[in-house]
Design a protein around this motif. Structure first.
Motif, short mmCIF file in Angstrom:
data_model
loop_
_atom_site.label_atom_id
_atom_site.label_comp_id
_atom_site.label_asym_id
_atom_site.label_seq_id
_atom_site.Cartn_x
_atom_site.Cartn_y
_atom_site.Cartn_z
N PRO A 234 45.92 38.54 0.72
CA PRO A 234 45.01 39.05 1.76
C PRO A 234 45.26 38.38 3.11
CG PRO A 234 43.87 37.50 0.33
CD PRO A 234 45.21 37.76 -0.31
N ASP A 235 44.81 39.04 4.14
CA ASP A 235 44.93 38.48 5.49
C ASP A 235 43.92 37.35 5.72
OD1 ASP A 235 46.91 40.43 6.78
OD2 ASP A 235 45.39 41.78 5.97
N LEU A 236 42.76 37.48 5.08
CA LEU A 236 41.68 36.51 5.29
C LEU A 236 40.89 36.34 3.99
CD1 LEU A 236 39.93 34.82 7.35
CD2 LEU A 236 38.57 36.90 7.66
N ASN B 106 46.77 27.11 0.73
CA ASN B 106 47.83 28.09 0.46
C ASN B 106 48.32 28.81 1.71
OD1 ASN B 106 48.28 28.58 -2.71
ND2 ASN B 106 46.16 27.99 -2.38
N GLY B 107 47.90 28.33 2.86
CA GLY B 107 48.37 28.91 4.12
C GLY B 107 47.73 30.22 4.50
N VAL B 108 46.58 30.53 3.92
CA VAL B 108 45.87 31.78 4.22
C VAL B 108 44.62 31.45 5.04
CG1 VAL B 108 44.71 33.79 3.26
CG2 VAL B 108 46.72 32.84 2.10
N PRO B 109 44.41 32.09 6.17
CA PRO B 109 43.21 31.85 6.98
C PRO B 109 41.95 32.09 6.16
CG PRO B 109 44.80 33.11 8.24
CD PRO B 109 45.32 33.05 6.84
N SER B 110 40.92 31.27 6.41
CA SER B 110 39.73 31.38 5.58
C SER B 110 38.48 30.91 6.31
CB SER B 110 39.91 30.57 4.29
OG SER B 110 40.17 29.20 4.60
N VAL B 111 37.35 31.37 5.78
CA VAL B 111 36.03 31.05 6.32
C VAL B 111 35.06 30.86 5.16
CG1 VAL B 111 34.10 31.87 7.73
CG2 VAL B 111 36.44 32.44 8.39
N SER B 112 34.21 29.86 5.23
CA SER B 112 33.11 29.74 4.27
C SER B 112 31.81 30.07 4.99
CB SER B 112 33.06 28.33 3.67
OG SER B 112 33.07 27.32 4.66
N LEU B 113 30.96 30.87 4.33
CA LEU B 113 29.70 31.32 4.92
C LEU B 113 28.53 30.88 4.05
CD1 LEU B 113 30.51 35.06 5.84
CD2 LEU B 113 30.73 33.04 7.29
N SER B 114 27.50 30.35 4.69
CA SER B 114 26.29 29.93 3.97
C SER B 114 25.05 30.35 4.77
CB SER B 114 26.27 28.41 3.76
OG SER B 114 27.40 27.99 3.02
N TYR B 115 24.02 30.69 4.04
CA TYR B 115 22.74 31.06 4.65
C TYR B 115 21.69 30.04 4.24
CZ TYR B 115 18.23 33.36 5.22
OH TYR B 115 16.92 33.63 5.55
N GLU B 116 20.95 29.54 5.21
CA GLU B 116 19.94 28.51 4.97
C GLU B 116 18.72 29.11 4.28
OE1 GLU B 116 17.49 25.04 7.39
OE2 GLU B 116 17.93 26.96 8.34
N TRP B 117 18.84 29.25 2.98
CA TRP B 117 17.77 29.85 2.20
C TRP B 117 16.57 28.90 2.12
CZ3 TRP B 117 17.21 34.60 -0.17
CH2 TRP B 117 16.18 34.73 -1.09
N VAL B 118 15.40 29.40 2.48
CA VAL B 118 14.16 28.63 2.38
C VAL B 118 13.31 29.27 1.30
CG1 VAL B 118 12.08 27.84 3.56
CG2 VAL B 118 14.25 27.94 4.80
N ARG B 119 13.11 28.55 0.22
CA ARG B 119 12.40 29.10 -0.92
C ARG B 119 10.96 29.44 -0.54
NH1 ARG B 119 11.69 26.15 -6.81
NH2 ARG B 119 11.17 28.03 -7.99
N GLY B 120 10.54 30.65 -0.89
CA GLY B 120 9.19 31.11 -0.58
C GLY B 120 9.10 31.85 0.74
N LYS B 121 10.13 31.75 1.58
CA LYS B 121 10.14 32.41 2.88
C LYS B 121 11.30 33.40 3.02
CE LYS B 121 7.82 28.65 5.38
NZ LYS B 121 7.91 27.70 6.53
N SER B 122 12.48 32.97 2.61
CA SER B 122 13.65 33.83 2.75
C SER B 122 13.59 34.99 1.76
CB SER B 122 14.93 33.02 2.52
OG SER B 122 15.07 32.02 3.50
N GLU B 123 14.23 36.10 2.13
CA GLU B 123 14.29 37.28 1.28
C GLU B 123 15.74 37.68 1.06
OE1 GLU B 123 12.00 40.24 3.25
OE2 GLU B 123 10.08 39.21 2.94
N VAL B 124 16.00 38.36 -0.05
CA VAL B 124 17.36 38.76 -0.39
C VAL B 124 17.98 39.60 0.73
CG1 VAL B 124 18.75 40.13 -2.00
CG2 VAL B 124 16.98 38.59 -2.87
N ASP B 125 17.18 40.43 1.39
CA ASP B 125 17.69 41.27 2.47
C ASP B 125 18.27 40.45 3.62
OD1 ASP B 125 16.99 43.51 1.07
OD2 ASP B 125 15.16 43.92 2.20
N ASN B 126 17.89 39.18 3.70
CA ASN B 126 18.40 38.32 4.77
C ASN B 126 19.90 38.09 4.64
OD1 ASN B 126 15.78 38.19 5.56
ND2 ASN B 126 15.52 35.99 5.28
#
Length: 307
Positions: A97-99, A129-149
């Protein structure tokens, strides 16, 4: 391939929460819906949070094709690093893959927790392995955050993903690092992108002795405890552990995060989408290196004089 798909860049998605996790499914949905990419998925078949960059050496990996609309997907019995590695090997997909995008993780990955993170490891393995990459995380707050976020978080990161792929196409993308991105809990009202450095935030952890696997709840990927347990399971495991006469211990959170004002976690708490370039290594500060530069010869002199 669909008509024109050969002209689209290819993005491979992995994670550490497992292939069925809402963060990954939301990210894949947004990528597929954009109609801008060929989307591949190669992710663990179950949750592998906080396994860091561990890899499988002594056992074969089991790989199973999974139906995800608009993507070609495989579930892997190994770790995030395993999933990325086999996904890049051309054994499952015809080309590299490219990314690679790892996420979206349920819970932020800032500061020292980057070291523990399987999400970051999925991106780091691509970098190895020489492939460009990104890690993504969402600051989930239990009791406030929703799956749609997770959908909103993926959409908020799309400009970065498309910009990276444009740089890759132009052969101007930086090859000496990968990006770790954290999206704040209130993603709807985020303050924009902020280039940050890895801070020093960390949860102070301890150990608590328990009588069964079920006792004390389960540590979630968000570093919070799920205290819902099954009484039946607890009783069965309690009896089992007593018979086998072994000690059981579980991690527990004993302190809050701390951070320096210029670190990634601090800016995340201010509402920014933090973008932190990372390398494979974590070199010590210059003043520490200078200290040991003067210190080590003295150790050698002491050894010589002793002999």
């Amino acid at each position: 391939m669909e008509n024109g798909s050969e002209h689209k860049p290819t993005v491979m998605v992995t994670n550490d929460d497992g292939i069925d996790a809402p963060g990954l499914r939301s990210l894949v949905h947004v990528l597929v819906s954009s109609n801008l990419f060929n989307v591949l998925v190669c992710a663990p078949d179950s949750e592998k949070s906080a396994v860091s960059h561990s890899v499988s050496w002594q056992r074969a990996l089991s790989v199973k094709k999974v139906e995800i609309s608009g993507a070609t997907a495989f579930a892997v019995s190994g770790t995030p690093a395993d999933s990325t590695s086999i996904g890049l090997s051309k054994t499952l997909f015809p080309s590299v893959p490219d990314l690679v995008v790892s996420g979206i993780n349920m819970g932020s990955n800032c500061g020292y927790h980057i070291v523990y993170s399987g999400t970051v490891a999925g991106a780091r393995e691509a970098f190895f392995n020489g492939v460009p990459s990104v890690s993504l995380s969402y600051e989930w707050v239990r009791g406030k955050s929703e799956v749609d976020n997770f959908i909103l978080a993926a959409e908020a990161c799309m400009p970065i993903i498309t910009a990276i792929l444009a740089e890759i196409k132009n052969k101007t993308y930086r090859q000496n690092c990968f990006l770790n991105i954290d999206v704040p809990a209130d993603v709807t009202n985020h303050k924009g992108y902020r280039l940050t450095k890895q801070g020093k935030s960390v949860y102070k952890m301890g150990w608590k002795q328990v009588t069964s696997e079920a006792q004390g709840g389960r540590m979630l990927s968000t570093m919070t405890m799920d205290s819902s347990t099954s009484t039946e399971v607890c009783v069965q495991e309690c009896a089992s552990s007593t018979q086998e006469e072994h000690l059981l211990f579980k991690r527990e959170v004993r302190g809050a995060q701390v951070d320096d004002e210029a670190g990634d976690y601090s800016f995340l708490q201010q509402g920014y989408i933090t973008v932190t370039p990372l390398g494979a290594l974590s070199p010590a500060a210059i003043d520490d290196v200078e200290f040991f530069k003067g210190w080590l010869p003295g150790v050698c002199d002491h050894v010589s004089s002793s002999s």
